[in-house]
Design an enzyme around this catalytic site. Sequence first.
Site, PDB file in Angstrom:
ATOM      1  N   TYR A   1      -9.996  18.482  15.020  1.00  0.00           N
ATOM      2  CA  TYR A   1     -10.888  19.040  16.038  1.00  0.00           C
ATOM      3  C   TYR A   1     -12.315  18.733  15.637  1.00  0.00           C
ATOM      4  CZ  TYR A   1      -9.233  21.566  20.047  1.00  0.00           C
ATOM      5  OH  TYR A   1      -8.754  21.852  21.288  1.00  0.00           O
TER       6      TYR A   1
ATOM      7  N   GLU B   1     -15.245  19.412  17.889  1.00  0.00           N
ATOM      8  CA  GLU B   1     -16.142  19.861  18.971  1.00  0.00           C
ATOM      9  C   GLU B   1     -17.585  19.767  18.512  1.00  0.00           C
ATOM     10  OE1 GLU B   1     -14.947  23.746  20.224  1.00  0.00           O
ATOM     11  OE2 GLU B   1     -13.506  22.972  21.671  1.00  0.00           O
TER      12      GLU B   1
ATOM     13  N   ARG C   1      -8.168   3.572  26.372  1.00  0.00           N
ATOM     14  CA  ARG C   1      -8.399   4.275  27.627  1.00  0.00           C
ATOM     15  C   ARG C   1      -9.436   5.380  27.405  1.00  0.00           C
ATOM     16  NH1 ARG C   1      -5.857   3.519  32.112  1.00  0.00           N
ATOM     17  NH2 ARG C   1      -4.897   1.746  31.123  1.00  0.00           N
TER      18      ARG C   1
END
Length: 427
Positions: free
Chosen positions: A66, A68, A247
């Site tokens: 993670y 963030e 992508r």
Amino acid sequence: MEKKRYYHIRTTFLYMSHLSATDREIADIIEKERLRQLNGLELIASENLVSKAVLEAMGSIMTNKYAEGYPGKRYYGGCEFHDMAENLARDRLKTLFGAQHANVQPHSGTQANMAVYFAFMKLGETLMSMKLSQGGHLSHGSPVSFTGQFYKVAQYGVDPETEVIDYGVVEELARKERPKILVCGASAYPRTIDFKAFQEIADGVGAYCMADIAHIAGLCATGVHPNSVGVVNFTTTTTHKTLRGPRGGAIMCNTEYAQAIDKAIFPGMQGGPLMHTITAKAVCFHEALRPSFTDYSRQIVKNAKAMADTLIGHDLRLVSGGTDNHLILLDLTAQGITGLEAEIALGKAGITVNKNTIPNENRSPFVTSGLRIGTPAVTSRGMKEEQMHQIGDYIASILKDISNTAQIARIEKEVIAMAGKYPLYPE
Ligand SMILES: *Cc1c(COP(=O)(O)O)cnc(C)c1O
């Protein structure tokens, strides 16, 4: 037959040995897809084939974290190496396009657009863009997209005669509608886009200008198409079309807008960034900075022009009469067949394309009167003009005699033979 496929997985796709041992169903599906990609000709204009290096980065342990926030300002510990990867991705993207600021966190092209709207437009303000039916994108204000429901939308099309953008008409509409953001960029427009003209029109009415270069990013990065970065206020893109990366999406702008854009992405509309994808984006941008990528981009356009010449030689009608970029839009009205019928018939021969609306379309988007054909993926496999002429001949033969199943079967064999000479991952 099935056994043979498992054998392929174990031998040629060694890195999937784990998957084939633990989840045969999924491993088999992936192997079937690999064979589809290997044996067919991928002519969908928005698709490409990434390098093994990009695949490795995408499939790496970078997904376990993670992260963030942004480099140096994370909400989780242990992000030192993710900071390095994201900084490298940002720096490489800035170098590639000459951008002052880059955000590499958008999960997709649509989310890159969403962030620009979210940062600079209030609900109900006016977004001006190209009509979906004439080449625009869903995320540019279609009524089925949030963009068409949260914002007032004004749209321009192409000139009915020339089938190219008439900048005078765009300017007139902008004067009348006074948009907050003027969007340029398209999903099915075969001609050069004049970004400078769009920014000038936006300046004239006090609007921001956003160029969505999702399709042509690789061409813009290499000067094969004029670059929008440094010309318009915001440039959004995908990383998986002509840029040949994983992508995802990205946004570029001048430093003055950096903070607003970054805040719109996180915490505005996304949570944790896809760090494995961002790592793979860094690999893609590194590849795109090499001289060989410029050669590749030039070849994409040469191939599209070669294919266009062949199709025109077979008396097929191209929207706008040709192409300047990686794609061709065919108008099948004179053949008396629909885009849907054409897509299905070509698909049976291993030629993958998509049905597409054409300017002044009178059929639904599920049927259409057109076909969109693109050269990025076959160019990635090393195909050149000679193969484009051959493929153009196949396409024309099928479109002119769409129910001739014997001909389709014969062409399918030739397609498999041709595709076999250009492996996806030759090394
Ligand atoms: C493909 C495309 C997008 C959206 O990309 P996604 O990653 O599928 O969301 C946005 N704008 C244009 C012009 C496109 O062609």
